[in-house]
Motif scaffolding. Structure first.
Motif, PDB file in Angstrom:
ATOM      1  N   ALA A   1      12.859   4.588   1.384  1.00 20.22           N
ATOM      2  CA  ALA A   1      13.433   3.339   1.874  1.00 20.22           C
ATOM      3  C   ALA A   1      12.832   2.129   1.165  1.00 20.22           C
ATOM      4  O   ALA A   1      13.535   1.146   0.878  1.00 20.22           O
ATOM      5  CB  ALA A   1      13.216   3.225   3.376  1.00 20.22           C
ATOM      6  N   ALA A   2      11.539   2.184   0.869  1.00 16.29           N
ATOM      7  CA  ALA A   2      10.877   1.048   0.224  1.00 16.29           C
ATOM      8  C   ALA A   2      11.427   0.799  -1.176  1.00 16.29           C
ATOM      9  O   ALA A   2      11.634  -0.356  -1.576  1.00 16.29           O
ATOM     10  CB  ALA A   2       9.371   1.299   0.164  1.00 16.29           C
ATOM     11  N   VAL A   3      11.678   1.870  -1.923  1.00 14.54           N
ATOM     12  CA  VAL A   3      12.223   1.694  -3.272  1.00 14.54           C
ATOM     13  C   VAL A   3      13.672   1.229  -3.201  1.00 14.54           C
ATOM     14  O   VAL A   3      14.095   0.356  -3.979  1.00 14.54           O
ATOM     15  CB  VAL A   3      12.082   2.996  -4.084  1.00 14.54           C
ATOM     16  N   ALA A   4      14.450   1.761  -2.267  1.00 16.89           N
ATOM     17  CA  ALA A   4      15.823   1.281  -2.108  1.00 16.89           C
ATOM     18  C   ALA A   4      15.830  -0.211  -1.764  1.00 16.89           C
ATOM     19  O   ALA A   4      16.683  -0.973  -2.238  1.00 16.89           O
ATOM     20  CB  ALA A   4      16.542   2.083  -1.031  1.00 16.89           C
ATOM     21  N   ALA A   5      14.842  -0.638  -0.959  1.00 19.26           N
ATOM     22  CA  ALA A   5      14.776  -2.043  -0.548  1.00 19.26           C
ATOM     23  C   ALA A   5      14.421  -2.970  -1.699  1.00 19.26           C
ATOM     24  O   ALA A   5      14.629  -4.190  -1.600  1.00 19.26           O
ATOM     25  CB  ALA A   5      13.757  -2.199   0.578  1.00 19.26           C
ATOM     26  N   LEU A   6      13.912  -2.429  -2.796  1.00 16.05           N
ATOM     27  CA  LEU A   6      13.641  -3.270  -3.963  1.00 16.05           C
ATOM     28  C   LEU A   6      14.939  -3.844  -4.540  1.00 16.05           C
ATOM     29  O   LEU A   6      14.914  -4.868  -5.230  1.00 16.05           O
ATOM     30  CB  LEU A   6      12.901  -2.466  -5.042  1.00 16.05           C
ATOM     31  N   GLY A   7      16.046  -3.142  -4.289  1.00 12.37           N
ATOM     32  CA  GLY A   7      17.347  -3.636  -4.734  1.00 12.37           C
ATOM     33  C   GLY A   7      17.512  -3.681  -6.238  1.00 12.37           C
ATOM     34  O   GLY A   7      18.165  -4.590  -6.774  1.00 12.37           O
ATOM     35  N   ILE A   8      16.958  -2.700  -6.945  1.00 15.56           N
ATOM     36  CA  ILE A   8      17.106  -2.647  -8.405  1.00 15.56           C
ATOM     37  C   ILE A   8      18.532  -2.180  -8.710  1.00 15.56           C
ATOM     38  O   ILE A   8      18.903  -1.043  -8.429  1.00 15.56           O
ATOM     39  CB  ILE A   8      16.089  -1.674  -9.030  1.00 15.56           C
ATOM     40  N   ALA A   9      19.329  -3.066  -9.263  1.00 11.29           N
ATOM     41  CA  ALA A   9      20.758  -2.770  -9.479  1.00 11.29           C
ATOM     42  C   ALA A   9      20.948  -1.546 -10.367  1.00 11.29           C
ATOM     43  O   ALA A   9      20.275  -1.385 -11.379  1.00 11.29           O
ATOM     44  CB  ALA A   9      21.455  -3.978 -10.088  1.00 11.29           C
ATOM     45  N   HIS A  10      21.885  -0.678  -9.959  1.00  8.76           N
ATOM     46  CA  HIS A  10      22.236   0.513 -10.760  1.00  8.76           C
ATOM     47  C   HIS A  10      23.755   0.668 -10.704  1.00  8.76           C
ATOM     48  O   HIS A  10      24.299   1.460  -9.922  1.00  8.76           O
ATOM     49  CB  HIS A  10      21.526   1.737 -10.185  1.00  8.76           C
ATOM     50  N   ALA A  11      24.428  -0.094 -11.548  1.00 15.22           N
ATOM     51  CA  ALA A  11      25.890  -0.159 -11.510  1.00 15.22           C
ATOM     52  C   ALA A  11      26.542   1.165 -11.874  1.00 15.22           C
ATOM     53  O   ALA A  11      27.696   1.420 -11.490  1.00 15.22           O
ATOM     54  CB  ALA A  11      26.380  -1.263 -12.452  1.00 15.22           C
ATOM     55  N   ASP A  12      25.833   2.024 -12.616  1.00 21.34           N
ATOM     56  CA  ASP A  12      26.443   3.269 -13.077  1.00 21.34           C
ATOM     57  C   ASP A  12      26.030   4.470 -12.224  1.00 21.34           C
ATOM     58  O   ASP A  12      26.241   5.616 -12.617  1.00 21.34           O
ATOM     59  CB  ASP A  12      26.064   3.512 -14.542  1.00 21.34           C
ATOM     60  N   SER A  13      25.443   4.226 -11.052  1.00 21.29           N
ATOM     61  CA  SER A  13      25.033   5.330 -10.190  1.00 21.29           C
ATOM     62  C   SER A  13      26.185   5.736  -9.273  1.00 21.29           C
ATOM     63  O   SER A  13      26.765   4.890  -8.589  1.00 21.29           O
ATOM     64  CB  SER A  13      23.832   4.923  -9.323  1.00 21.29           C
ATOM     65  N   PRO A  14      26.525   7.014  -9.213  1.00 18.94           N
ATOM     66  CA  PRO A  14      27.548   7.471  -8.273  1.00 18.94           C
ATOM     67  C   PRO A  14      26.999   7.617  -6.853  1.00 18.94           C
ATOM     68  O   PRO A  14      27.757   7.919  -5.929  1.00 18.94           O
ATOM     69  CB  PRO A  14      27.948   8.837  -8.842  1.00 18.94           C
ATOM     70  N   THR A  15      25.717   7.392  -6.672  1.00 22.57           N
ATOM     71  CA  THR A  15      25.087   7.569  -5.363  1.00 22.57           C
ATOM     72  C   THR A  15      24.996   6.266  -4.585  1.00 22.57           C
ATOM     73  O   THR A  15      25.267   6.227  -3.382  1.00 22.57           O
ATOM     74  CB  THR A  15      23.668   8.165  -5.534  1.00 22.57           C
ATOM     75  N   ALA A  16      24.584   5.184  -5.242  1.00 21.35           N
ATOM     76  CA  ALA A  16      24.404   3.893  -4.564  1.00 21.35           C
ATOM     77  C   ALA A  16      24.458   2.795  -5.606  1.00 21.35           C
ATOM     78  O   ALA A  16      24.402   3.059  -6.813  1.00 21.35           O
ATOM     79  CB  ALA A  16      23.082   3.857  -3.808  1.00 21.35           C
ATOM     80  N   SER A  17      24.559   1.561  -5.146  1.00 21.48           N
ATOM     81  CA  SER A  17      24.627   0.431  -6.079  1.00 21.48           C
ATOM     82  C   SER A  17      23.260   0.001  -6.572  1.00 21.48           C
ATOM     83  O   SER A  17      23.153  -0.874  -7.435  1.00 21.48           O
ATOM     84  CB  SER A  17      25.308  -0.765  -5.396  1.00 21.48           C
ATOM     85  N   CYS A  18      22.204   0.599  -6.022  1.00 20.49           N
ATOM     86  CA  CYS A  18      20.844   0.277  -6.463  1.00 20.49           C
ATOM     87  C   CYS A  18      20.102   1.572  -6.773  1.00 20.49           C
ATOM     88  O   CYS A  18      20.595   2.677  -6.492  1.00 20.49           O
ATOM     89  CB  CYS A  18      20.105  -0.519  -5.389  1.00 20.49           C
ATOM     90  N   VAL A  19      18.937   1.444  -7.363  1.00 24.05           N
ATOM     91  CA  VAL A  19      18.117   2.605  -7.713  1.00 24.05           C
ATOM     92  C   VAL A  19      17.643   3.292  -6.431  1.00 24.05           C
ATOM     93  O   VAL A  19      17.139   2.640  -5.514  1.00 24.05           O
ATOM     94  CB  VAL A  19      16.911   2.179  -8.571  1.00 24.05           C
ATOM     95  N   THR A  20      17.800   4.606  -6.381  1.00 22.50           N
ATOM     96  CA  THR A  20      17.397   5.398  -5.219  1.00 22.50           C
ATOM     97  C   THR A  20      16.526   6.569  -5.663  1.00 22.50           C
ATOM     98  O   THR A  20      16.443   6.882  -6.856  1.00 22.50           O
ATOM     99  CB  THR A  20      18.620   5.935  -4.460  1.00 22.50           C
ATOM    100  N   LEU A  21      15.919   7.215  -4.677  1.00 18.86           N
ATOM    101  CA  LEU A  21      15.029   8.341  -4.941  1.00 18.86           C
ATOM    102  C   LEU A  21      15.486   9.592  -4.203  1.00 18.86           C
ATOM    103  O   LEU A  21      15.998   9.513  -3.090  1.00 18.86           O
ATOM    104  CB  LEU A  21      13.601   8.026  -4.471  1.00 18.86           C
TER     105      LEU A  21
END
Length: 318
Positions: free
Chosen positions: A255-275
């Motif tokens: 959750a902490a890394v998702a909350a960083l909100g690092i944009a990942h426009a090409d991810s099929p999982t989420a709009s930000c970087v996830t783990l």
């Protein structure tokens, strides 16, 4: 290594602890009291009166920064205590200064051959013993600094794979002795190749740095370790941590890394970087191995990826 051989930036960084931890070992209370009076004002001073007590203290507590060790003691003498310390990888780097009434050259040779760094004759001169302790604490701080630099990942600033491999062996044996669980998280940045392809490798490096910082900030206990395992994979090693606590911490980190909100426009999982995180917990024993712990965490990580990523998967009881 003498201070004058270190680059200037090493000399400034290799500082002594605010209150170095000394362990004074002597079977005569009057000798312990003498050394306590010399050092207690600006050092944390711990005491032991025998060899087994010394080894138990070093194994079961935060190891001291330096040991002042008598040679002649009932049961296990100081020479044997030093040999046993030096045979334990987790304790071998503790400097040992022998403090003894024996002053023959053969006694000094035996003490140094056992792994001692210095030899001081009783009765001690307070000025001399303080100066020698300060010298060896300074050398230890410089050695620790150089040692730590070997084990730091140059890009992210967290521990590297080599440091993790060493820590895993040490914590495995420590948890086995104390009969406590050891938890391992293996962490993968979801779709990191696509991130690199979309944003470029410089942005990818910055992403790794942000994720590493987020993971490090999320580990609150001093004994927990985060390391870069390779590429976009990280590991967290958490001794004396059970299944519920390991899963909770993994969810917090995700959750902490998702909350960083690092944009990942090409991810099929989420709009930000996830783990995706795999969690394994094992009670070290003769029936299992550190490699089995890694394999279990890796299998749990695969399960997290197979089930859609951006999630935590926990291995079954081991």
């Amino acid at each position: 290594m003498p201070a004058y051989n270190l680059p200037p930036e090493f000399r400034t960084l290799a500082t002594l602890p605010e209150r170095p931890r000394l362990l004074v070992v002597d079977d005569q209370p009057i000798n312990i009291q003498t050394l306590y009076q010399i050092f207690h004002a600006d050092h944390e001073v711990f005491m032991a009166t025998g060899g087994e007590q010394t080894l138990a203290f070093c194994r079961d507590n935060l190891p001291p920064d330096l040991i002042l060790l008598d040679v002649v003691m009932p049961g296990m003498d100081g020479i044997e205590v030093c040999r046993r310390l030096k045979s334990n990888p987790a304790l071998a780097d503790i400097p040992v200064i022998f403090v003894t009434a024996r002053s023959e050259p053969a006694d000094e040779v035996a003490a140094l051959a056992a792994g001692g760094v210095d030899f001081i004759a009783k009765p001690v001169n307070p000025v001399v013993v303080r100066a020698r302790v300060k010298t060896h604490l300074t050398l230890k701080a410089q050695t620790d600094l150089l040692h730590s630099m070997v084990f730091i990942d140059g890009l992210t600033g967290v521990a590297n794979r080599r440091r993790f491999d060493e820590a895993l062996q040490i914590e495995w044996h420590r948890c086995r002795r104390s009969n406590r669980p050891l938890t391992l998280l293996i962490i993968d940045i979801d779709h990191f190749k696509r991130y690199n392809d979309h944003y470029g490798h410089q942005a990818g490096d910055a992403c790794l740095q942000q994720v590493a910082a987020g993971l490090k900030a999320g580990l609150k206990r001093a004994q927990d370790l985060v390391a870069r395992y390779g590429g976009e994979e990280f590991v967290c090693l958490m001794p004396e941590c059970d299944h519920p606590a390991g899963q909770t911490k993994a969810e917090e980190l995700r959750a902490a890394v998702a909350a960083l909100g690092i944009a990942h426009a090409d991810s099929p999982t989420a709009s930000c970087v996830t783990l995706s995180i795999g969690v394994a917990v094992m009670q070290p024993s003769s029936a299992n191995t550190p490699e089995a712990l890694i394999a279990a965490a890796d299998a749990a990580l695969y399960e997290a990826k197979r089930n859609g990523r951006n999630r935590v998967s926990v291995s079954a009881d081991l």
